[in-house]
Design an enzyme around this catalytic site. Structure first.
Site, mmCIF file in Angstrom:
data_model
loop_
_atom_site.group_PDB
_atom_site.id
_atom_site.type_symbol
_atom_site.label_atom_id
_atom_site.label_comp_id
_atom_site.label_asym_id
_atom_site.label_seq_id
_atom_site.Cartn_x
_atom_site.Cartn_y
_atom_site.Cartn_z
ATOM 1 N N GLN A 16 -7.495 0.626 4.175
ATOM 2 C CA GLN A 16 -8.261 0.025 5.286
ATOM 3 C C GLN A 16 -9.695 -0.350 4.881
ATOM 4 O OE1 GLN A 16 -7.297 -1.011 8.214
ATOM 5 N NE2 GLN A 16 -5.279 -0.101 8.399
ATOM 6 N N SER B 213 -3.824 -2.972 -0.197
ATOM 7 C CA SER B 213 -2.728 -3.758 0.350
ATOM 8 C C SER B 213 -3.308 -5.095 0.812
ATOM 9 C CB SER B 213 -2.098 -3.005 1.529
ATOM 10 O OG SER B 213 -1.094 -3.790 2.108
ATOM 11 N N ALA B 214 -2.787 -6.188 0.254
ATOM 12 C CA ALA B 214 -3.394 -7.510 0.477
ATOM 13 C C ALA B 214 -3.424 -7.938 1.945
ATOM 14 C CB ALA B 214 -2.649 -8.562 -0.349
ATOM 15 N N HIS B 215 -2.395 -7.532 2.715
ATOM 16 C CA HIS B 215 -2.329 -8.076 4.082
ATOM 17 C C HIS B 215 -3.379 -7.497 5.022
ATOM 18 C CE1 HIS B 215 -0.052 -4.875 6.421
ATOM 19 N NE2 HIS B 215 0.239 -4.474 5.193
ATOM 20 N N THR C 173 10.520 -7.696 -11.431
ATOM 21 C CA THR C 173 9.826 -8.958 -11.678
ATOM 22 C C THR C 173 8.660 -9.110 -10.712
ATOM 23 O OG1 THR C 173 11.849 -9.952 -12.499
ATOM 24 C CG2 THR C 173 10.133 -11.479 -11.786
ATOM 25 N N GLY D 59 0.840 -1.194 0.000
ATOM 26 C CA GLY D 59 0.000 0.000 0.000
ATOM 27 C C GLY D 59 0.877 1.246 0.000
ATOM 28 N N THR D 60 1.990 1.177 0.713
ATOM 29 C CA THR D 60 2.904 2.313 0.794
ATOM 30 C C THR D 60 3.420 2.698 -0.599
ATOM 31 O OG1 THR D 60 3.560 1.706 3.026
ATOM 32 C CG2 THR D 60 5.101 3.093 1.802
ATOM 33 N N CYS E 172 -0.773 1.704 11.515
ATOM 34 C CA CYS E 172 -0.512 0.275 11.336
ATOM 35 C C CYS E 172 0.477 -0.309 12.308
ATOM 36 C CB CYS E 172 0.017 0.040 9.936
ATOM 37 S SG CYS E 172 -1.087 0.718 8.739
HETATM 38 C C1 LIG Z 1 -4.438 3.594 5.589
HETATM 39 C C2 LIG Z 1 -3.159 2.887 5.259
HETATM 40 N N1 LIG Z 1 -2.450 3.288 4.197
HETATM 41 C C3 LIG Z 1 -1.299 2.681 3.853
HETATM 42 C C4 LIG Z 1 -0.816 1.608 4.565
HETATM 43 C C5 LIG Z 1 0.455 0.961 4.143
HETATM 44 O O1 LIG Z 1 0.249 -0.278 3.529
HETATM 45 P P1 LIG Z 1 1.433 -1.365 3.501
HETATM 46 O O2 LIG Z 1 1.534 -1.958 4.872
HETATM 47 O O3 LIG Z 1 1.019 -2.372 2.471
HETATM 48 O O4 LIG Z 1 2.667 -0.622 3.092
HETATM 49 C C6 LIG Z 1 -1.526 1.160 5.694
HETATM 50 C C7 LIG Z 1 -1.054 0.065 6.571
HETATM 51 O O5 LIG Z 1 0.031 -0.306 6.714
HETATM 52 C C8 LIG Z 1 -2.741 1.813 6.036
HETATM 53 O O6 LIG Z 1 -3.478 1.428 7.077
#
Ligand SMILES: Cc1ncc(COP(=O)(O)O)c(C=O)c1O
Length: 338
Positions: A138, A158-160, A196, A70-71, A287
């Site tokens: 979220q 973000s899959a996790h 990749t 997600g980042t 997070c």
């Molecule tokens: C609102 C939000 N944006 C971005 C992220 C970042 O995602 P990632 O952990 O996949 O980098 C998170 C959580 O980590 C999140 O809660």
């Protein structure tokens, strides 16, 4: 008993997702960019996953770009959106994740943009109509997004956060906007993201979104029920307890309950004590479990810093017994230290 109430930080992998990923790990090792049969097999899995996601979100596969997280999706949307379109003034809010705020701040520091913050009310409500980017990390897999109707230029996942694997996500870039890559390299992701592809992760991401959509109403009901129950139990048994941010079921994330406890002795030991009792929750609001890195959000909505806050976040695996156990342990701590 071990209780996991930090699902906003990350969620456990769904066994069905793991099974799907293991099949790929065992059988598919070709580089998706290779044109021979091994490569084509890997490419097929990626394109099938892209199509699954696009169908679920009512959008075109050509608008989905897989990322490492997600980042990375947030960084790409913000940095490339601003730089490629010559944007000089950007607006965000102080309650965003650091993947959003720090990216904007870095661009401001480099003199690329002037940065403004949209006001948020005491419950954390902001006027989304004013914003063109959308950090949906979220909410993906928890609400049904129809991207054909959404006005946002960018949407991220973000899959996790939805019982998928860590280290994979996607950025949805609307056809209405064109940007250049953040990561240069090979021609992967239609020249939009060198590197990749994480085939297992991508397959796991598609599977987790598929499961989330298939079971959404049922899980939403279950999780919202537990959140309401926990809120009521805490309010009934702990005098002076309050709740941070919006809690109206129609306006707030049903997976999260942010609790503000009365001022007490040993307040900074509350999370540690819960951990000792087997309960994992978070003190922040982003997070980072166990750290107060997310407290910038609570500060932005003006919560009283001398009252200890705990973010409890739930998933489809959370049970009523776990909530009862947690409420009892929290109550015990509050009584002893009142
Ligand atoms: C609102 C939000 N944006 C971005 C992220 C970042 O995602 P990632 O952990 O996949 O980098 C998170 C959580 O980590 C999140 O809660």
């Amino acid at each position: 008993m071990r209780v996991y109430l930090d699902n906003a930080a990350t969620t456990p992998l769904d066994p069905a997702v793991m099974q799907e990923m293991c099949k790929v790990m065992e059988n598919t090792y070709g580089n998706p960019s290779s044109i021979h049969a091994h490569g084509r097999e890997a490419r097929t899995l990626i394109e099938r996953s892209r199509k699954t996601i696009a169908n679920l979100l009512h959008t075109s596969p050509s608008e989905i770009f897989f990322t490492s997280s997600g980042t990375e999706a947030d960084n790409t949307a913000i940095r490339c959106g601003i730089i490629d379109h010559g944007i000089k003034h950007a607006i965000t809010s102080k309650i965003e994740h650091h993947a959003v705020i720090h990216t904007f701040e870095a661009l401001e520091k480099a003199g690329v943009i002037k940065l403004s913050f949209v006001n948020v009310d005491a419950k954390g409500n902001i006027d989304y109509e004013h914003l063109d980017h959308c950090d949906t990390v979220q909410t993906m897999g928890h609400y049904k997004h129809d991207l054909s109707k959404l006005k946002a230029h960018f949407v991220v996942c973000s899959a996790h956060k939805l019982h998928g694997p860590k280290g994979v996500g996607f950025l949805h870039v609307s056809h209405r906007i064109k940007i250049k890559p953040l990561i240069y390299g090979g021609a992967q992701e239609r020249n939009m993201r060198g590197g990749t592809e994480n085939i297992y992760g991508i397959v796991g991401l598609a599977k987790s979104l598929e499961i989330a959509y298939a079971e959404m109403e049922q899980h939403q009901q279950h999780i919202q029920g537990l959140k309401t129950y926990m809120k009521e139990q805490l309010a009934e048994t702990i005098p002076g307890v309050e709740f941070n941010g919006e809690t109206d079921p129609d306006k707030s994330l049903y997976t999260v309950l942010n609790v503000s406890f009365p001022e007490m002795e040993m307040a900074d030991m509350l999370l540690f004590n819960l951990d000792i009792a087997g309960i994992s929750a978070s003190g922040g609001s982003a997070c980072s479990s166990g750290s107060d890195i997310g407290s910038h959000v609570l500060t932005a909505i003006g919560t009283n810093p001398s009252r200890p806050s705990v973010r409890f976040s739930f998933s489809k695996y959370t049970t009523k017994e776990e909530i009862d156990y947690t409420v009892a342990k929290v109550r015990e701590f509050c009584m002893v230290n009142a």
